[in-house]
Structure formats: structure tokens, C-alpha cells
Scaffold this motif. Structure first.
Motif, PDB file in Angstrom:
ATOM      1  N   ALA A 188       8.548   3.566 -10.173  1.00 50.29           N
ATOM      2  CA  ALA A 188       9.217   2.457 -10.873  1.00 50.29           C
ATOM      3  C   ALA A 188      10.067   1.645  -9.897  1.00 50.29           C
ATOM      4  CB  ALA A 188      10.067   2.994 -12.018  1.00 50.29           C
ATOM      5  N   THR A 189      10.746   2.328  -8.989  1.00 53.74           N
ATOM      6  CA  THR A 189      11.601   1.638  -8.022  1.00 53.74           C
ATOM      7  C   THR A 189      10.773   0.789  -7.073  1.00 53.74           C
ATOM      8  OG1 THR A 189      13.229   3.417  -8.174  1.00 53.74           O
ATOM      9  CG2 THR A 189      13.387   1.965  -6.259  1.00 53.74           C
ATOM     10  N   ILE A 190       9.643   1.312  -6.618  1.00 57.94           N
ATOM     11  CA  ILE A 190       8.839   0.535  -5.669  1.00 57.94           C
ATOM     12  C   ILE A 190       8.129  -0.609  -6.383  1.00 57.94           C
ATOM     13  CG2 ILE A 190       6.566   1.689  -5.572  1.00 57.94           C
ATOM     14  CD1 ILE A 190       8.813   0.682  -2.600  1.00 57.94           C
TER      15      ILE A 190
ATOM     16  N   TYR B 180       0.860  -1.182   0.000  1.00 58.28           N
ATOM     17  CA  TYR B 180       0.000   0.000   0.000  1.00 58.28           C
ATOM     18  C   TYR B 180       0.898   1.234   0.000  1.00 58.28           C
ATOM     19  CZ  TYR B 180      -3.168   3.650   1.497  1.00 58.28           C
ATOM     20  OH  TYR B 180      -3.881   4.825   1.574  1.00 58.28           O
ATOM     21  N   VAL B 181       0.868   1.973  -1.093  1.00 59.89           N
ATOM     22  CA  VAL B 181       1.647   3.208  -1.187  1.00 59.89           C
ATOM     23  C   VAL B 181       0.857   4.279  -0.438  1.00 59.89           C
ATOM     24  CG1 VAL B 181       2.630   4.944  -2.728  1.00 59.89           C
ATOM     25  CG2 VAL B 181       2.626   2.527  -3.410  1.00 59.89           C
ATOM     26  N   SER B 182       1.355   4.652   0.724  1.00 64.98           N
ATOM     27  CA  SER B 182       0.631   5.611   1.552  1.00 64.98           C
ATOM     28  C   SER B 182       1.063   7.051   1.312  1.00 64.98           C
ATOM     29  CB  SER B 182       0.801   5.267   3.033  1.00 64.98           C
ATOM     30  OG  SER B 182       2.169   5.247   3.384  1.00 64.98           O
ATOM     31  N   GLU B 183       2.278   7.237   0.813  1.00 60.70           N
ATOM     32  CA  GLU B 183       2.766   8.597   0.580  1.00 60.70           C
ATOM     33  C   GLU B 183       3.693   8.616  -0.627  1.00 60.70           C
ATOM     34  OE1 GLU B 183       4.128  10.604   4.314  1.00 60.70           O
ATOM     35  OE2 GLU B 183       3.522   8.691   5.208  1.00 60.70           O
ATOM     36  N   LEU B 184       3.469   9.571  -1.496  1.00 60.71           N
ATOM     37  CA  LEU B 184       4.380   9.872  -2.599  1.00 60.71           C
ATOM     38  C   LEU B 184       4.340  11.380  -2.765  1.00 60.71           C
ATOM     39  CD1 LEU B 184       6.249   9.460  -4.983  1.00 60.71           C
ATOM     40  CD2 LEU B 184       4.287   8.748  -6.354  1.00 60.71           C
ATOM     41  N   PHE B 185       5.355  12.041  -2.246  1.00 65.87           N
ATOM     42  CA  PHE B 185       5.387  13.494  -2.249  1.00 65.87           C
ATOM     43  C   PHE B 185       6.706  14.009  -2.812  1.00 65.87           C
ATOM     44  CE2 PHE B 185       2.602  12.720   1.574  1.00 65.87           C
ATOM     45  CZ  PHE B 185       1.421  13.035   0.924  1.00 65.87           C
ATOM     46  N   ILE B 186       6.583  14.986  -3.669  1.00 59.06           N
ATOM     47  CA  ILE B 186       7.732  15.654  -4.267  1.00 59.06           C
ATOM     48  C   ILE B 186       7.669  17.113  -3.825  1.00 59.06           C
ATOM     49  CG2 ILE B 186       8.914  16.206  -6.438  1.00 59.06           C
ATOM     50  CD1 ILE B 186       8.490  13.143  -5.871  1.00 59.06           C
ATOM     51  N   HIS B 187       8.828  17.684  -3.522  1.00 56.93           N
ATOM     52  CA  HIS B 187       8.841  19.111  -3.157  1.00 56.93           C
ATOM     53  C   HIS B 187       8.194  19.896  -4.302  1.00 56.93           C
ATOM     54  CE1 HIS B 187      10.150  23.118  -2.148  1.00 56.93           C
ATOM     55  NE2 HIS B 187      10.456  22.664  -0.931  1.00 56.93           N
TER      56      HIS B 187
ATOM     57  N   ARG C 152       7.752  -6.532  -6.985  1.00 53.17           N
ATOM     58  CA  ARG C 152       7.956  -7.762  -7.760  1.00 53.17           C
ATOM     59  C   ARG C 152       8.971  -8.671  -7.065  1.00 53.17           C
ATOM     60  NH1 ARG C 152       7.957  -3.999 -11.882  1.00 53.17           N
ATOM     61  NH2 ARG C 152       6.057  -4.030 -13.112  1.00 53.17           N
ATOM     62  N   ARG C 153      10.042  -8.071  -6.569  1.00 54.16           N
ATOM     63  CA  ARG C 153      11.070  -8.832  -5.862  1.00 54.16           C
ATOM     64  C   ARG C 153      10.480  -9.538  -4.639  1.00 54.16           C
ATOM     65  NH1 ARG C 153      14.145  -8.905  -1.748  1.00 54.16           N
ATOM     66  NH2 ARG C 153      13.557  -6.937  -0.824  1.00 54.16           N
ATOM     67  N   ARG C 154       9.532  -8.874  -3.972  1.00 51.73           N
ATOM     68  CA  ARG C 154       8.891  -9.437  -2.785  1.00 51.73           C
ATOM     69  C   ARG C 154       7.779 -10.426  -3.128  1.00 51.73           C
ATOM     70  NH1 ARG C 154       8.878  -6.465   2.202  1.00 51.73           N
ATOM     71  NH2 ARG C 154      10.533  -4.907   2.223  1.00 51.73           N
ATOM     72  N   GLY C 155       7.451 -10.574  -4.400  1.00 57.72           N
ATOM     73  CA  GLY C 155       6.394 -11.493  -4.799  1.00 57.72           C
ATOM     74  C   GLY C 155       4.996 -10.957  -4.565  1.00 57.72           C
ATOM     75  N   CYS C 156       4.857  -9.648  -4.529  1.00 50.15           N
ATOM     76  CA  CYS C 156       3.543  -9.047  -4.310  1.00 50.15           C
ATOM     77  C   CYS C 156       2.631  -9.285  -5.509  1.00 50.15           C
ATOM     78  CB  CYS C 156       3.669  -7.538  -4.088  1.00 50.15           C
ATOM     79  SG  CYS C 156       4.399  -7.121  -2.500  1.00 50.15           S
ATOM     80  N   THR C 157       1.347  -9.373  -5.237  1.00 49.33           N
ATOM     81  CA  THR C 157       0.369  -9.538  -6.302  1.00 49.33           C
ATOM     82  C   THR C 157      -0.155  -8.201  -6.803  1.00 49.33           C
ATOM     83  OG1 THR C 157      -1.423  -9.772  -4.688  1.00 49.33           O
ATOM     84  CG2 THR C 157      -0.353 -11.794  -5.471  1.00 49.33           C
ATOM     85  N   ARG C 158      -0.029  -7.159  -5.983  1.00 45.61           N
ATOM     86  CA  ARG C 158      -0.475  -5.837  -6.425  1.00 45.61           C
ATOM     87  C   ARG C 158       0.059  -4.746  -5.494  1.00 45.61           C
ATOM     88  NH1 ARG C 158      -6.831  -5.371  -4.526  1.00 45.61           N
ATOM     89  NH2 ARG C 158      -6.365  -5.750  -2.354  1.00 45.61           N
ATOM     90  N   LEU C 159       0.032  -3.549  -6.018  1.00 41.68           N
ATOM     91  CA  LEU C 159       0.257  -2.329  -5.249  1.00 41.68           C
ATOM     92  C   LEU C 159      -1.039  -1.543  -5.312  1.00 41.68           C
ATOM     93  CD1 LEU C 159       3.781  -1.201  -6.505  1.00 41.68           C
ATOM     94  CD2 LEU C 159       3.193  -1.917  -4.185  1.00 41.68           C
TER      95      LEU C 159
END
Length: 158
Positions: free
Chosen positions: A105-107, A84-91, A112-119
Motif C-alpha cells: 500500500a505504501t509503495i 518494478y517491485v523486485s523484492e518484498l520479503f517478510i521475516h 501515484r505520487r511519482r505519476g507512475c502508470t503501473r507497478l
């Protein structure tokens, strides 16, 4: 300019505080002093380090943290592992330069590395990122059949 994405460290708490205050839309943060917000972020970092359930990434440009992303990793009984992406903030001074895209892209790679089924994430319709269709442009889809609910609980002393 080159952007480096890396895991956040405790010493990034001041830069993250600066970003949150510059956004200006969190009444709670605007009512705090800089030092209070930074101390709270440092406390959360220590807590998250012990729990090992979150990843916080920062985007660094010329030695300055200009954005960050926080994700909570959890097990979902019906689907397996999710993020669950709870925060994505850019100045605000740094938006529109692909920094948010690099963080996403990094997350996604980490998921994928963790074997997650979705974000998953919540994006409020009043936010500029929603109006610009930022997440849709990156392949995310808005769930038309879902409602995201919130229950605000009274503050408790720690």
C-alpha cells in the motif's frame, strides 16, 4: 502490534541480512557468511543512494525491522514511468500479519505520487505468496500473455 513503514537506512542492512538468511531459499546467500551478505547489502545501499533510481522501504515493529520492499523506478518509452517491485520479503516468523500488505500500500501511494502508470513484479509460482494469491488479493493481475525470461550472467570481480 503497530507496524511503521519507513525508508530503509544503511543501519538496516543487518536486519535485511537476517531476513534474507531466514528465508533460506537463496543458495548464494546461504553460502555467504552473515558479514559478507551484510557488506554486500551496504555496498548496494551506497550505490542506490547515488543512482536515486530505487526506493527501499522497511517495516518496523517494536523497533525491529521485520520486512522490506525494494522498487526500481524507470521510464518506459511506451507508457511513461513505471515501478518494478523486485523484492518484498517478510521475516518468516512475521508473515500473515498484514505487513506485506502495508508495504504494498505504501509503495502504491509512492508510485501515484511519482505519476507512475503501473507497478509490475515477478512472483515465482513455487513461492508461498503465489499459492496464497497474495498479489491477486491486492488487486494485481497475472499477465496470461506474458513470459518472464531470465539470463544468468557469470559473476565478475568488481
Amino acid at each position: 502490534m503497530a507496524v511503521t513503514i519507513r525508508e530503509a537506512r544503511l543501519e538496516d542492512s543487518g536486519a535485511i541480512t537476517t531476513i534474507l538468511r531466514a528465508l533460506g531459499w537463496s543458495e548464494h546467500i546461504q553460502q555467504q557468511t552473515f558479514a559478507e551478505t551484510q557488506a554486500q547489502i551496504e555496498e548496494w545501499f551506497a550505490r542506490l543512494e547515488n543512482e536515486q533510481t530505487h526506493t527501499i522501504l522497511v517495516a518496523e515493529q517494536q523497533g525491529q525491522v521485520v520486512g522490506y520492499l525494494a522498487v526500481h523506478w524507470y521510464f518506459h518509452l511506451m507508457r511513461g514511468s513505471d515501478g518494478y517491485v523486485s523484492e518484498l520479503f517478510i521475516h518468516p516468523d512475521q508473515t500473515g500479519h498484514g505487513i506485506g500488505s502495508q508495504l504494498l500500500a505504501t509503495i502504491e501511494e509512492e508510485a501515484r505520487r511519482r505519476g507512475c502508470t503501473r507497478l509490475i513484479l515477478m512472483n515465482r509460482r513455487i513461492r508461498e505468496s503465489y499459492a496464497r494469491q497474495f498479489y491477486i488479493k491486492h488487486g494485481w493481475e497475472e499477465l496470461g500473455d506474458a513470459a518472464f525470461f531470465s539470463l544468468t550472467l557469470p559473476a565478475t570481480s568488481r
